[in-house]
Design an enzyme around this catalytic site. Sequence first.
Site, PDB file in Angstrom:
ATOM      1  N   LEU A  18     -23.307  28.818  28.857  1.00 39.51           N
ATOM      2  CA  LEU A  18     -23.494  29.954  27.952  1.00 39.51           C
ATOM      3  C   LEU A  18     -24.968  30.085  27.602  1.00 39.51           C
ATOM      4  O   LEU A  18     -25.664  29.076  27.426  1.00 39.51           O
ATOM      5  CB  LEU A  18     -22.697  29.717  26.661  1.00 39.51           C
ATOM      6  CG  LEU A  18     -21.183  29.627  26.815  1.00 39.51           C
ATOM      7  CD1 LEU A  18     -20.547  29.168  25.505  1.00 39.51           C
ATOM      8  CD2 LEU A  18     -20.623  30.975  27.240  1.00 39.51           C
ATOM      9  N   ASP A  61     -21.212  23.537  29.928  1.00 38.70           N
ATOM     10  CA  ASP A  61     -21.981  23.198  28.721  1.00 38.70           C
ATOM     11  C   ASP A  61     -21.710  21.780  28.222  1.00 38.70           C
ATOM     12  O   ASP A  61     -22.132  21.420  27.126  1.00 38.70           O
ATOM     13  CB  ASP A  61     -21.636  24.199  27.601  1.00 38.70           C
ATOM     14  CG  ASP A  61     -22.277  25.554  27.846  1.00 38.70           C
ATOM     15  OD1 ASP A  61     -23.508  25.614  27.937  1.00 38.70           O
ATOM     16  OD2 ASP A  61     -21.536  26.551  27.959  1.00 38.70           O
ATOM     17  N   GLU A  66     -22.988  16.871  21.603  1.00 40.33           N
ATOM     18  CA  GLU A  66     -22.945  16.827  20.139  1.00 40.33           C
ATOM     19  C   GLU A  66     -21.915  17.785  19.555  1.00 40.33           C
ATOM     20  O   GLU A  66     -21.325  17.514  18.511  1.00 40.33           O
ATOM     21  CB  GLU A  66     -24.319  17.195  19.559  1.00 40.33           C
ATOM     22  CG  GLU A  66     -24.299  17.268  18.038  1.00 40.33           C
ATOM     23  CD  GLU A  66     -25.612  17.702  17.436  1.00 40.33           C
ATOM     24  OE1 GLU A  66     -26.201  16.900  16.718  1.00 40.33           O
ATOM     25  OE2 GLU A  66     -26.063  18.842  17.683  1.00 40.33           O
ATOM     26  N   ASP A  67     -21.690  18.905  20.237  1.00 44.21           N
ATOM     27  CA  ASP A  67     -20.847  19.952  19.644  1.00 44.21           C
ATOM     28  C   ASP A  67     -19.378  19.585  19.557  1.00 44.21           C
ATOM     29  O   ASP A  67     -18.644  20.183  18.777  1.00 44.21           O
ATOM     30  CB  ASP A  67     -20.988  21.254  20.456  1.00 44.21           C
ATOM     31  CG  ASP A  67     -22.350  21.874  20.264  1.00 44.21           C
ATOM     32  OD1 ASP A  67     -22.856  21.849  19.131  1.00 44.21           O
ATOM     33  OD2 ASP A  67     -22.927  22.364  21.257  1.00 44.21           O
ATOM     34  N   ARG A  86     -15.610  26.247  26.120  1.00 44.67           N
ATOM     35  CA  ARG A  86     -15.942  24.857  25.813  1.00 44.67           C
ATOM     36  C   ARG A  86     -14.757  24.063  25.255  1.00 44.67           C
ATOM     37  O   ARG A  86     -14.888  22.859  25.024  1.00 44.67           O
ATOM     38  CB  ARG A  86     -17.131  24.820  24.831  1.00 44.67           C
ATOM     39  CG  ARG A  86     -18.371  25.520  25.370  1.00 44.67           C
ATOM     40  CD  ARG A  86     -19.623  25.126  24.622  1.00 44.67           C
ATOM     41  NE  ARG A  86     -19.838  23.696  24.698  1.00 44.67           N
ATOM     42  CZ  ARG A  86     -20.809  23.051  24.064  1.00 44.67           C
ATOM     43  NH1 ARG A  86     -21.656  23.719  23.318  1.00 44.67           N
ATOM     44  NH2 ARG A  86     -20.930  21.740  24.170  1.00 44.67           N
ATOM     45  N   ARG A 132     -19.572  30.283  15.952  1.00 45.05           N
ATOM     46  CA  ARG A 132     -18.836  29.190  16.602  1.00 45.05           C
ATOM     47  C   ARG A 132     -18.001  28.346  15.628  1.00 45.05           C
ATOM     48  O   ARG A 132     -17.109  27.625  16.053  1.00 45.05           O
ATOM     49  CB  ARG A 132     -19.828  28.257  17.314  1.00 45.05           C
ATOM     50  CG  ARG A 132     -20.725  28.935  18.342  1.00 45.05           C
ATOM     51  CD  ARG A 132     -19.968  29.320  19.592  1.00 45.05           C
ATOM     52  NE  ARG A 132     -20.854  29.843  20.615  1.00 45.05           N
ATOM     53  CZ  ARG A 132     -21.492  29.100  21.504  1.00 45.05           C
ATOM     54  NH1 ARG A 132     -21.339  27.771  21.498  1.00 45.05           N
ATOM     55  NH2 ARG A 132     -22.280  29.646  22.403  1.00 45.05           N
ATOM     56  N   HIS A 162     -26.572  27.827  15.841  1.00 47.28           N
ATOM     57  CA  HIS A 162     -25.996  26.731  15.070  1.00 47.28           C
ATOM     58  C   HIS A 162     -26.895  26.412  13.867  1.00 47.28           C
ATOM     59  O   HIS A 162     -28.101  26.695  13.910  1.00 47.28           O
ATOM     60  CB  HIS A 162     -25.916  25.452  15.929  1.00 47.28           C
ATOM     61  CG  HIS A 162     -24.841  25.479  16.980  1.00 47.28           C
ATOM     62  ND1 HIS A 162     -25.060  25.033  18.260  1.00 47.28           N
ATOM     63  CD2 HIS A 162     -23.536  25.863  16.934  1.00 47.28           C
ATOM     64  CE1 HIS A 162     -23.938  25.157  18.961  1.00 47.28           C
ATOM     65  NE2 HIS A 162     -23.003  25.652  18.185  1.00 47.28           N
ATOM     66  N   CYS A 249     -28.330  18.664  20.398  1.00 45.33           N
ATOM     67  CA  CYS A 249     -27.081  18.946  21.128  1.00 45.33           C
ATOM     68  C   CYS A 249     -26.817  17.958  22.251  1.00 45.33           C
ATOM     69  O   CYS A 249     -25.688  17.815  22.704  1.00 45.33           O
ATOM     70  CB  CYS A 249     -27.114  20.330  21.761  1.00 45.33           C
ATOM     71  SG  CYS A 249     -27.716  21.632  20.751  1.00 45.33           S
TER      72      CYS A 249
END
Length: 254
Positions: A18, A61, A66-67, A86, A132, A162, A249
């Site tokens: 993305l 991705d 981290e996400d 994701r 998100r 973010h 990230c």
Amino acid sequence: MFTNAIVRVPGKSLVNGLSDSKELGLPDYDKAIIQHHSYIEALQSCGLEVNILESCEDYPDSTFVEDVALITSNCAIITRPGAESRRGEVEQIMAVLKSQFNNLETIEAPGTIEAGDVMMVGNHYYIGLSDRTNLEGAEQLIELLVKHGHTGSTVELKDVLHLKTGLSYIENNMLIICGEFKSDPIFSGFNHIEIPESESYAANCIWVNDNVLIPAGYPLSKEKISSTGYNVIEVDVSEFKKLDGGLSCLSLRY
Ligand code: GLY
């Protein structure tokens, strides 16, 4: 202090990640691998043992590890990314974390959280409400944090992807801060290192055991952070910037 980190090697599918930064072009896979290696070395140089996960081609991705999880001193929480492409990454990280953490929690639909929206300040966690991360996800996360002895609160985002795109906590009551957050009263009790708009990408830094890792190529920011007494380590992450990814990230640190 952190002792461990988890990273995931980028796959060749990285080019399909993305991005709202298409003007920067597609990431170069070979260069991304070299940069990722340097990133791992930087974490190791700060004393971290780094668990290097294999690339996962199904999820372009997935190097932005981290996400998909939040690891605190008392628990690990598997998130539910707002980006549908994701969502499957959570099964991959669950498989890694379940053997390490007894207190493993999950965010459930319709809640969404990407932990790039979560900033730890001691025992408190600021949660950005973004495209998100939704309120339902934030409320679930706060409930889980409280269950495990932490606290949490929300921050409305306006422009950035973010929360940590424009904000980094580097301990000692110090925030690296840019754009919409500079005048946000939520953060008025902290000392600020203000990042100029021309270097906004440098607002995403990570504190690792009294070092601050910053992206290479942002001299004004480097000077400002160094002059406050931190040991600054520059890491070139230009290929990840093309996918709106930053230094934070690329790892889970705990
Ligand atoms: N390309 C990273 C993200 O948008 O989540």
